[in-house]
Motif scaffolding. Structure first.
Motif, PDB file in Angstrom:
ATOM      1  N   GLN A 154       0.830  -1.198   0.000  1.00 45.93           N
ATOM      2  CA  GLN A 154       0.000   0.000   0.000  1.00 45.93           C
ATOM      3  C   GLN A 154       0.878   1.267   0.000  1.00 45.93           C
ATOM      4  O   GLN A 154       0.588   2.222  -0.721  1.00 45.93           O
ATOM      5  CB  GLN A 154      -0.930  -0.006   1.214  1.00 45.93           C
ATOM      6  CG  GLN A 154      -1.951   1.097   1.181  1.00 45.93           C
ATOM      7  CD  GLN A 154      -2.933   0.992   2.335  1.00 45.93           C
ATOM      8  OE1 GLN A 154      -2.644   0.376   3.363  1.00 45.93           O
ATOM      9  NE2 GLN A 154      -4.104   1.601   2.156  1.00 45.93           N
ATOM     10  N   ALA A 155       1.943   1.244   0.783  1.00 44.81           N
ATOM     11  CA  ALA A 155       2.849   2.393   0.822  1.00 44.81           C
ATOM     12  C   ALA A 155       3.524   2.584  -0.533  1.00 44.81           C
ATOM     13  O   ALA A 155       3.636   3.710  -1.044  1.00 44.81           O
ATOM     14  CB  ALA A 155       3.898   2.199   1.919  1.00 44.81           C
ATOM     15  N   ARG A 156       3.955   1.490  -1.144  1.00 45.44           N
ATOM     16  CA  ARG A 156       4.586   1.567  -2.481  1.00 45.44           C
ATOM     17  C   ARG A 156       3.589   2.090  -3.508  1.00 45.44           C
ATOM     18  O   ARG A 156       3.938   2.907  -4.349  1.00 45.44           O
ATOM     19  CB  ARG A 156       5.098   0.193  -2.885  1.00 45.44           C
ATOM     20  CG  ARG A 156       5.676   0.158  -4.296  1.00 45.44           C
ATOM     21  CD  ARG A 156       6.848  -0.772  -4.392  1.00 45.44           C
ATOM     22  NE  ARG A 156       7.308  -0.946  -5.736  1.00 45.44           N
ATOM     23  CZ  ARG A 156       8.067  -0.078  -6.402  1.00 45.44           C
ATOM     24  NH1 ARG A 156       8.452   1.031  -5.811  1.00 45.44           N
ATOM     25  NH2 ARG A 156       8.459  -0.313  -7.632  1.00 45.44           N
ATOM     26  N   ARG A 157       2.353   1.636  -3.413  1.00 43.70           N
ATOM     27  CA  ARG A 157       1.313   2.098  -4.342  1.00 43.70           C
ATOM     28  C   ARG A 157       1.102   3.606  -4.199  1.00 43.70           C
ATOM     29  O   ARG A 157       0.992   4.323  -5.192  1.00 43.70           O
ATOM     30  CB  ARG A 157       0.015   1.347  -4.063  1.00 43.70           C
ATOM     31  CG  ARG A 157      -1.105   1.708  -4.996  1.00 43.70           C
ATOM     32  CD  ARG A 157      -2.318   0.807  -4.726  1.00 43.70           C
ATOM     33  NE  ARG A 157      -3.379   1.104  -5.641  1.00 43.70           N
ATOM     34  CZ  ARG A 157      -4.383   1.944  -5.400  1.00 43.70           C
ATOM     35  NH1 ARG A 157      -4.462   2.536  -4.229  1.00 43.70           N
ATOM     36  NH2 ARG A 157      -5.313   2.155  -6.296  1.00 43.70           N
ATOM     37  N   LEU A 158       1.049   4.094  -2.978  1.00 38.63           N
ATOM     38  CA  LEU A 158       0.875   5.533  -2.754  1.00 38.63           C
ATOM     39  C   LEU A 158       2.057   6.332  -3.306  1.00 38.63           C
ATOM     40  O   LEU A 158       1.867   7.404  -3.904  1.00 38.63           O
ATOM     41  CB  LEU A 158       0.688   5.822  -1.266  1.00 38.63           C
ATOM     42  CG  LEU A 158      -0.624   5.333  -0.651  1.00 38.63           C
ATOM     43  CD1 LEU A 158      -0.614   5.539   0.859  1.00 38.63           C
ATOM     44  CD2 LEU A 158      -1.805   6.042  -1.294  1.00 38.63           C
ATOM     45  N   ILE A 159       3.250   5.806  -3.123  1.00 37.76           N
ATOM     46  CA  ILE A 159       4.441   6.472  -3.650  1.00 37.76           C
ATOM     47  C   ILE A 159       4.387   6.522  -5.174  1.00 37.76           C
ATOM     48  O   ILE A 159       4.655   7.559  -5.796  1.00 37.76           O
ATOM     49  CB  ILE A 159       5.728   5.770  -3.162  1.00 37.76           C
ATOM     50  CG1 ILE A 159       5.919   6.008  -1.662  1.00 37.76           C
ATOM     51  CG2 ILE A 159       6.947   6.247  -3.950  1.00 37.76           C
ATOM     52  CD1 ILE A 159       7.002   5.155  -1.035  1.00 37.76           C
ATOM     53  N   LEU A 160       4.012   5.405  -5.792  1.00 36.22           N
ATOM     54  CA  LEU A 160       3.921   5.351  -7.253  1.00 36.22           C
ATOM     55  C   LEU A 160       2.829   6.283  -7.779  1.00 36.22           C
ATOM     56  O   LEU A 160       3.007   6.959  -8.805  1.00 36.22           O
ATOM     57  CB  LEU A 160       3.677   3.924  -7.729  1.00 36.22           C
ATOM     58  CG  LEU A 160       4.857   2.956  -7.574  1.00 36.22           C
ATOM     59  CD1 LEU A 160       4.430   1.538  -7.918  1.00 36.22           C
ATOM     60  CD2 LEU A 160       6.021   3.395  -8.432  1.00 36.22           C
ATOM     61  N   MET A 161       1.715   6.356  -7.078  1.00 38.83           N
ATOM     62  CA  MET A 161       0.645   7.257  -7.497  1.00 38.83           C
ATOM     63  C   MET A 161       1.091   8.716  -7.402  1.00 38.83           C
ATOM     64  O   MET A 161       0.785   9.527  -8.286  1.00 38.83           O
ATOM     65  CB  MET A 161      -0.610   7.014  -6.652  1.00 38.83           C
ATOM     66  CG  MET A 161      -1.306   5.714  -6.996  1.00 38.83           C
ATOM     67  SD  MET A 161      -2.692   5.301  -5.902  1.00 38.83           S
ATOM     68  CE  MET A 161      -3.739   6.718  -6.051  1.00 38.83           C
ATOM     69  N   ALA A 162       1.824   9.050  -6.361  1.00 36.01           N
ATOM     70  CA  ALA A 162       2.327  10.422  -6.208  1.00 36.01           C
ATOM     71  C   ALA A 162       3.329  10.742  -7.323  1.00 36.01           C
ATOM     72  O   ALA A 162       3.320  11.844  -7.885  1.00 36.01           O
ATOM     73  CB  ALA A 162       2.977  10.598  -4.839  1.00 36.01           C
TER      74      ALA A 162
END
Length: 112
Positions: A10-18
């Motif tokens: 989830q943290a990686r997904r948020l980073i990628l989305m940003a």
């Protein structure tokens, strides 16, 4: 409760989305800069079409400039020739972009 692995995902997904959002913003900014520059290209193309259609105007302007300031005319001719060579070099890359940018510009106007 999320497992540690799920939290990492989830943290990686948020980073990628940003990162994607930042890249979109960068692309929008770069496109607007390119669009601004292409306006001058379009103006030059329209001017060239008008001048090509009426060589009498070109001859009259050239004659008037030669009478007024021969040095300035030579500088303008040199600059024009090097600009023309530069255009010939980059035209194959830029010409396909003009319709794409027009469509993009029209699309952004409709969404407002």
């Amino acid at each position: 409760m999320l497992s540690e692995r799920q939290q990492q995902r989830q943290a990686r997904r948020l980073i990628l989305m940003a990162r994607c959002q930042q890249q979109r913003q960068d692309l929008i900014w770069q496109s607007s800069q390119l669009q601004h520059e292409l306006r001058f290209v379009e103006l030059g193309l329209r001017t060239a079409q008008v001048l090509r259609a009426s060589p009498v105007i070109v001859a009259a302007i050239a004659g008037a400039l030669m009478i007024i300031k021969p040095r300035r005319v030579m500088w303008m001719l040199k600059t024009g020739l090097s600009s023309w060579r530069l255009w010939l070099k980059f035209a194959p890359m830029l010409m396909p972009l003009i319709p794409l940018l027009r469509r993009w510009r029209l699309g952004s106007r409709e969404s407002q």
